[in-house]
Scaffold this active site. Structure first.
Site, PDB file in Angstrom:
ATOM      1  N   LYS A  82       0.834  -1.219   0.000  1.00  0.00           N
ATOM      2  CA  LYS A  82       0.000   0.000   0.000  1.00  0.00           C
ATOM      3  C   LYS A  82       0.861   1.258   0.000  1.00  0.00           C
ATOM      4  O   LYS A  82       0.634   2.182  -0.783  1.00  0.00           O
ATOM      5  CB  LYS A  82      -0.896  -0.003   1.247  1.00  0.00           C
ATOM      6  CG  LYS A  82      -1.576   1.328   1.533  1.00  0.00           C
ATOM      7  CD  LYS A  82      -2.509   1.262   2.717  1.00  0.00           C
ATOM      8  CE  LYS A  82      -1.975   1.664   4.055  1.00  0.00           C
ATOM      9  NZ  LYS A  82      -1.586   3.056   4.268  1.00  0.00           N
ATOM     10  N   ASN A  83       1.852   1.291   0.903  1.00  0.00           N
ATOM     11  CA  ASN A  83       2.580   2.544   1.088  1.00  0.00           C
ATOM     12  C   ASN A  83       3.633   2.801   0.005  1.00  0.00           C
ATOM     13  O   ASN A  83       4.295   3.837   0.003  1.00  0.00           O
ATOM     14  CB  ASN A  83       3.176   2.610   2.497  1.00  0.00           C
ATOM     15  CG  ASN A  83       2.069   2.766   3.538  1.00  0.00           C
ATOM     16  OD1 ASN A  83       0.929   3.127   3.197  1.00  0.00           O
ATOM     17  ND2 ASN A  83       2.372   2.485   4.790  1.00  0.00           N
TER      18      ASN A  83
ATOM     19  N   ASP B 281       3.590   0.354  12.241  1.00  0.00           N
ATOM     20  CA  ASP B 281       2.374  -0.218  11.650  1.00  0.00           C
ATOM     21  C   ASP B 281       2.157  -1.679  12.058  1.00  0.00           C
ATOM     22  O   ASP B 281       1.180  -2.299  11.627  1.00  0.00           O
ATOM     23  CB  ASP B 281       2.398  -0.079  10.116  1.00  0.00           C
ATOM     24  CG  ASP B 281       2.284   1.375   9.695  1.00  0.00           C
ATOM     25  OD1 ASP B 281       1.811   2.196  10.507  1.00  0.00           O
ATOM     26  OD2 ASP B 281       2.673   1.705   8.557  1.00  0.00           O
TER      27      ASP B 281
ATOM     28  N   CYS C  66      -5.427   8.078   9.159  1.00  0.00           N
ATOM     29  CA  CYS C  66      -5.709   7.517  10.483  1.00  0.00           C
ATOM     30  C   CYS C  66      -5.308   8.508  11.572  1.00  0.00           C
ATOM     31  O   CYS C  66      -4.355   9.274  11.408  1.00  0.00           O
ATOM     32  CB  CYS C  66      -4.942   6.207  10.671  1.00  0.00           C
ATOM     33  SG  CYS C  66      -5.549   4.861   9.645  1.00  0.00           S
TER      34      CYS C  66
ATOM     35  N   ARG D 176      -0.351  14.945  13.343  1.00  0.00           N
ATOM     36  CA  ARG D 176       0.476  14.448  12.214  1.00  0.00           C
ATOM     37  C   ARG D 176       0.856  15.637  11.339  1.00  0.00           C
ATOM     38  O   ARG D 176       0.260  15.860  10.281  1.00  0.00           O
ATOM     39  CB  ARG D 176      -0.285  13.382  11.419  1.00  0.00           C
ATOM     40  CG  ARG D 176      -0.533  12.118  12.221  1.00  0.00           C
ATOM     41  CD  ARG D 176      -1.253  11.063  11.417  1.00  0.00           C
ATOM     42  NE  ARG D 176      -0.409  10.356  10.464  1.00  0.00           N
ATOM     43  CZ  ARG D 176      -0.838   9.406   9.645  1.00  0.00           C
ATOM     44  NH1 ARG D 176      -2.107   9.057   9.650  1.00  0.00           N
ATOM     45  NH2 ARG D 176      -0.014   8.815   8.801  1.00  0.00           N
TER      46      ARG D 176
ATOM     47  N   ARG E 125      -9.252  -0.211   3.773  1.00  0.00           N
ATOM     48  CA  ARG E 125      -8.350   0.788   3.178  1.00  0.00           C
ATOM     49  C   ARG E 125      -7.006   0.163   2.825  1.00  0.00           C
ATOM     50  O   ARG E 125      -6.320   0.640   1.912  1.00  0.00           O
ATOM     51  CB  ARG E 125      -8.095   1.926   4.171  1.00  0.00           C
ATOM     52  CG  ARG E 125      -9.272   2.838   4.342  1.00  0.00           C
ATOM     53  CD  ARG E 125      -8.954   3.925   5.315  1.00  0.00           C
ATOM     54  NE  ARG E 125      -7.740   4.622   4.894  1.00  0.00           N
ATOM     55  CZ  ARG E 125      -7.181   5.601   5.553  1.00  0.00           C
ATOM     56  NH1 ARG E 125      -7.691   6.029   6.676  1.00  0.00           N
ATOM     57  NH2 ARG E 125      -6.095   6.181   5.100  1.00  0.00           N
TER      58      ARG E 125
HETATM   59  N1  EPU Z   1       6.249  14.113  11.165  1.00  0.00           N
HETATM   60  C1  EPU Z   1       6.522  15.414  11.483  1.00  0.00           C
HETATM   61  N2  EPU Z   1       6.574  16.326  10.463  1.00  0.00           N
HETATM   62  C2  EPU Z   1       6.369  15.979   9.175  1.00  0.00           C
HETATM   63  C3  EPU Z   1       6.094  14.642   8.864  1.00  0.00           C
HETATM   64  C4  EPU Z   1       6.039  13.725   9.881  1.00  0.00           C
HETATM   65  O1  EPU Z   1       6.697  15.764  12.650  1.00  0.00           O
HETATM   66  O2  EPU Z   1       6.433  16.861   8.318  1.00  0.00           O
HETATM   67  C5  EPU Z   1       6.198  13.105  12.246  1.00  0.00           C
HETATM   68  C6  EPU Z   1       4.844  12.426  12.330  1.00  0.00           C
HETATM   69  O3  EPU Z   1       3.941  13.163  13.128  1.00  0.00           O
HETATM   70  C7  EPU Z   1       5.195  11.108  12.949  1.00  0.00           C
HETATM   71  C8  EPU Z   1       6.579  10.814  12.354  1.00  0.00           C
HETATM   72  O4  EPU Z   1       7.091  12.065  11.913  1.00  0.00           O
HETATM   73  O5  EPU Z   1       5.314  11.245  14.329  1.00  0.00           O
HETATM   74  C9  EPU Z   1       6.604   9.851  11.195  1.00  0.00           C
HETATM   75  O6  EPU Z   1       5.671  10.270  10.206  1.00  0.00           O
HETATM   76  P1  EPU Z   1       5.847   9.897   8.673  1.00  0.00           P
HETATM   77  O7  EPU Z   1       5.909  11.144   7.888  1.00  0.00           O
HETATM   78  O8  EPU Z   1       6.951   8.903   8.533  1.00  0.00           O
HETATM   79  O9  EPU Z   1       4.463   9.163   8.392  1.00  0.00           O
HETATM   80  P2  EPU Z   1       3.532   9.311   7.119  1.00  0.00           P
HETATM   81  O10 EPU Z   1       4.357   9.485   5.888  1.00  0.00           O
HETATM   82  O11 EPU Z   1       2.456  10.297   7.382  1.00  0.00           O
HETATM   83  C10 EPU Z   1       3.576   6.797   6.462  1.00  0.00           C
HETATM   84  C11 EPU Z   1       2.534   5.732   6.263  1.00  0.00           C
HETATM   85  C12 EPU Z   1       1.978   5.304   7.612  1.00  0.00           C
HETATM   86  C13 EPU Z   1       3.116   4.860   8.522  1.00  0.00           C
HETATM   87  C14 EPU Z   1       4.212   5.939   8.609  1.00  0.00           C
HETATM   88  C15 EPU Z   1       5.425   5.504   9.405  1.00  0.00           C
HETATM   89  C16 EPU Z   1       1.582   6.292   4.112  1.00  0.00           C
HETATM   90  C17 EPU Z   1       0.429   6.809   3.327  1.00  0.00           C
HETATM   91  N3  EPU Z   1       1.459   6.260   5.438  1.00  0.00           N
HETATM   92  O12 EPU Z   1       2.879   7.880   7.079  1.00  0.00           O
HETATM   93  O13 EPU Z   1       1.169   4.171   7.321  1.00  0.00           O
HETATM   94  O14 EPU Z   1       2.609   4.636   9.825  1.00  0.00           O
HETATM   95  O15 EPU Z   1       4.629   6.301   7.290  1.00  0.00           O
HETATM   96  O16 EPU Z   1       5.998   4.375   8.840  1.00  0.00           O
HETATM   97  O17 EPU Z   1       2.595   5.893   3.543  1.00  0.00           O
HETATM   98  C18 EPU Z   1      -0.464   2.563   7.703  1.00  0.00           C
HETATM   99  O18 EPU Z   1      -0.101   2.026   6.643  1.00  0.00           O
HETATM  100  O19 EPU Z   1      -1.259   2.019   8.510  1.00  0.00           O
HETATM  101  C19 EPU Z   1       0.066   3.882   8.036  1.00  0.00           C
HETATM  102  C20 EPU Z   1      -0.476   4.657   8.961  1.00  0.00           C
END
Ligand code: EPU
Length: 429
Positions: free
Chosen positions: A22-23, A306, A117, A122, A398
Site C-alpha cells: 500500500k505505502n 504499523d 488515520c 500528524r 483501506r
Molecule cells: N512528522 C513530522 N513532520 C512531518 C512529517 C512527519 O513531525 O512533516 C512526524 C509524524 O507526526 C510522525 C513521524 O514524523 O510522528 C513519522 O511520520 P511519517 O511522515 O513517517 O508518516 P507518514 O508518511 O504520514 C507513512 C505511512 C503510515 C506509517 C508511517 C510511518 C503512508 C500513506 N502512510 O505515514 O502508514 O505509519 O509512514 O511508517 O505511507 C499505515 O499504513 O497504517 C500507516 C499509517
C-alpha cells in the site's frame, strides 16, 4: 452496516499470498503524474486507498484503465493542476503526495490538507521545509496546501529534523526535475522509499542512495512513461505472521521479501514462534506458549509502528508481562480500549503500554479504530473461543486486500456480513 464476524478460534493451515505494498502503491500512483506520459503499474493491491488514489488522478483529468485486477494504465497527458476535490483529498493521508508531484510537473501545487488515520498530531512541517528549500513558497490557506516556485525549483541540501516517510518521498518528487543536485539527509529508509525511487529512476530520474539515510537526486529535464511492478506489502505479511502466531497452526506466507520482515521475524522468534525463511516466502508455526517481550517501534530497519497493534494482541496472549513502546506517533494506543473489552489487561502510560498477558480473551463487539487496529481486532478474534464482531471495517479495507477471503481460505471461521436495521441481511464471503 458491514461487519467482520469471527465465530471461534481455529488453527490456520495453508498458503497466503501477499499483495503489493500500500505505502509504495499510493506514492507511485501519484508519481505517475510527474511523467506527463503513460505508466503501467503492476502488483497493485486491490484496496480502497488505491482506488481512491486512482479516483483522485481521474478527477485531475488523467485516464485510468484497469488492465487486470492488479495492474493499471495511467495516462497523465491531460491532467489539470490543482483540480483535486476537497472531498477526495481529505479521505486519505497519501493525497499530500500530490503536492510534490504537482510541484515537479507545474512548478506550483494546490491540494486540500490530507486526512488519514488518527494517531494524534500528524504535522507536515518537514514536507513544507523541503519544498521551501527547493524554492517553493508554501502556505496552508483555507484548508489547502498552496505551493509556488516563482523562479522554478532549484536543488538544495536538506536535513530532516525527524525521519519522515511521506516527507522523504514528497521532497524526492519535488526535486526530481529541479535544477541541480538535491541532497536529503536523515531520510527515511523504508523499503517503499526504495521502491518509489526505483519507479522514478525507471522513468528516467537520477536518484541514488534510497534505502540509506542520505538520498541524492540530480534533477533531469523530463520523465518518461514506464511499466513497473510494486514490491510486496511487508505490513500485510507481518499481519498474517501475527495471525498464525495467535491462532496456532502453520502458515506459508508467499510473495514476500524476507529481508523486509527481519524485525518482525526476530520478535516472533523471541516470543517462541517458529519462523522458516525461504527465498520469497516465510513459514510461521506455533505449537507452544508465547513468551513475553519488550518492543519499541522505530523507523525502518527498526520495528515498524504499523505492526504495533497486531503485536500487542500477541503480548496479551503471552504468559507474563510485556511492553510496547511507541517511538513514532503520539497516540497509537486508541485500540487498547477495544482489547480491554475482550478482557485484556493493559495499562498505558504516555507512549508505553504494559501488558499482563496469559489470561484468556473473550469475544465481544469491537470497533476498528484505524487500519492496523482493525487488523489487530481480527487477530485477537482468531485466538478467541467465542464470537467476535468487528465494526468500522472500512478502515481495514483501506489497506488489506480481501483479508476475510485470505484468512477463510486457510481455515479461519471468519465472514463479512452486511447488517441492516439490526438484522443480518447478506453474507459476502
Ligand atoms: N512528522 C513530522 N513532520 C512531518 C512529517 C512527519 O513531525 O512533516 C512526524 C509524524 O507526526 C510522525 C513521524 O514524523 O510522528 C513519522 O511520520 P511519517 O511522515 O513517517 O508518516 P507518514 O508518511 O504520514 C507513512 C505511512 C503510515 C506509517 C508511517 C510511518 C503512508 C500513506 N502512510 O505515514 O502508514 O505509519 O509512514 O511508517 O505511507 C499505515 O499504513 O497504517 C500507516 C499509517
Amino acid at each position: 452496516m458491514e461487519k467482520i464476524v469471527v465465530e471461534s478460534s481455529r488453527p490456520l493451515y495453508g498458503n497466503i499470498e501477499i499483495s503489493g505494498a500500500k505505502n509504495a502503491a499510493i506514492p507511485i500512483i501519484f508519481a505517475s503524474l510527474i511523467t506527463q506520459q503513460t505508466c503501467i503499474i503492476e502488483n497493485l493491491p486491490n484496496i480502497s486507498d488505491v482506488r481512491l488514489s486512482l479516483e483522485i488522478l481521474e478527477s485531475l483529468g488523467c485516464k485510468v484503465r484497469m488492465l487486470s485486477k492488479s495492474s493499471v494504465e495511467i495516462d497523465t497527458h491531460a491532467a489539470i493542476q490543482g483540480a483535486c476535490p476537497y472531498d477526495l483529498a481529505r479521505r486519505m493521508r497519501g493525497s499530500y503526495y500530490l503536492v510534490g508531484a504537482e510541484l515537479a510537473r507545474y512548478g506550483k501545487a494546490s491540494v486540500s490538507f490530507p486526512g488519514g488515520c488518527d494517531f494524534g498530531v500528524r504535522p507536515i512541517d518537514q514536507h513544507i521545509k523541503g519544498f521551501e528549500a527547493l524554492g517553493a513558497n508554501t502556505v496552508i490557506e483555507n484548508g489547502n496546501i498552496e505551493s509556488f516556485a516563482p523562479e522554478g525549483l532549484r536543488g538544495t541540501h536538506l536535513y530532516f529534523d525527524n525521519v519522515t516517510v511521506g516527507g522523504t518521498i514528497n521532497v524526492m518528487f519535488a526535486a526530481v526535475k529541479a535544477e541541480g543536485l538535491t541532497v536529503i539527509e536523515n531520510a527515511a529508509r523504508e523499503p517503499h522509499i526504495v521502491d518509489v525511487a526505483n519507479f522514478l529512476n525507471s522513468c528516467g530520474a537520477n536518484i541514488s542512495g534510497a534505502g540509506t539515510n542520505i538520498i541524492k537526486i540530480k534533477g533531469v529535464g523530463e520523465l518518461h512513461g514506464t511499466s513497473y511492478a510494486i514490491i510486496p506489502d511487508m505490513i500485510e505479511a507481518g499481519t498474517y505472521m501475527c495471525a498464525a502466531a495467535a491462532a496456532g497452526g502453520a502458515l506459508k506466507i508467499t510473495n514476500v521479501i524476507p529481508k523486509h520482515l527481519e524485525s518482525i521475524s526476530a520478535k516472533l522468534e523471541e516470543m517462541g514462534v517458529s519462523v522458516t525463511t525461504l527465498d520469497d516466502a516465510v513459514i510461521i508455526s506455533r505449537t507452544g506458549e508465547l513468551s513475553p517481550v519488550k518492543i519499541k517501534t522505530l523507523p525502518y530497519p527498526g520495528f515498524p509502528t504499523d505492526m504495533n497493534p497486531q503485536f500487542s494482541v500477541l503480548l496479551c496472549l503471552a504468559n507474563g508481562v510485556s511492553t510496547m513502546t511507541e517511538g513514532i506517533y503520539d497516540n497509537r494506543f486508541r485500540y487498547v480500549d477495544e482489547l480491554r473489552r475482550m478482557g485484556a489487561n493493559i495499562s498505558v502510560d504516555g507512549k508505553c503500554a504494559t501488558f499482563t498477558g496469559g489470561t484468556e480473551l473473550s469475544g465481544a463487539p469491537v470497533r476498528a479504530v484505524d487500519l492496523r487496529a482493525g487488523a489487530a481486532m481480527i487477530i485477537a478474534a482468531l485466538a478467541i473461543n467465542g464470537r467476535t464482531e468487528i465494526e468500522n471495517i472500512q478502515y481495514i479495507e483501506r489497506g488489506y486486500e480481501d483479508i476475510v477471503g485470505k484468512l477463510a481460505a486457510v481455515g479461519a471461521d471468519i465472514k463479512r456480513v452486511t447488517v441492516s436495521d439490526g438484522m443480518k441481511s447478506e453474507t459476502v464471503g
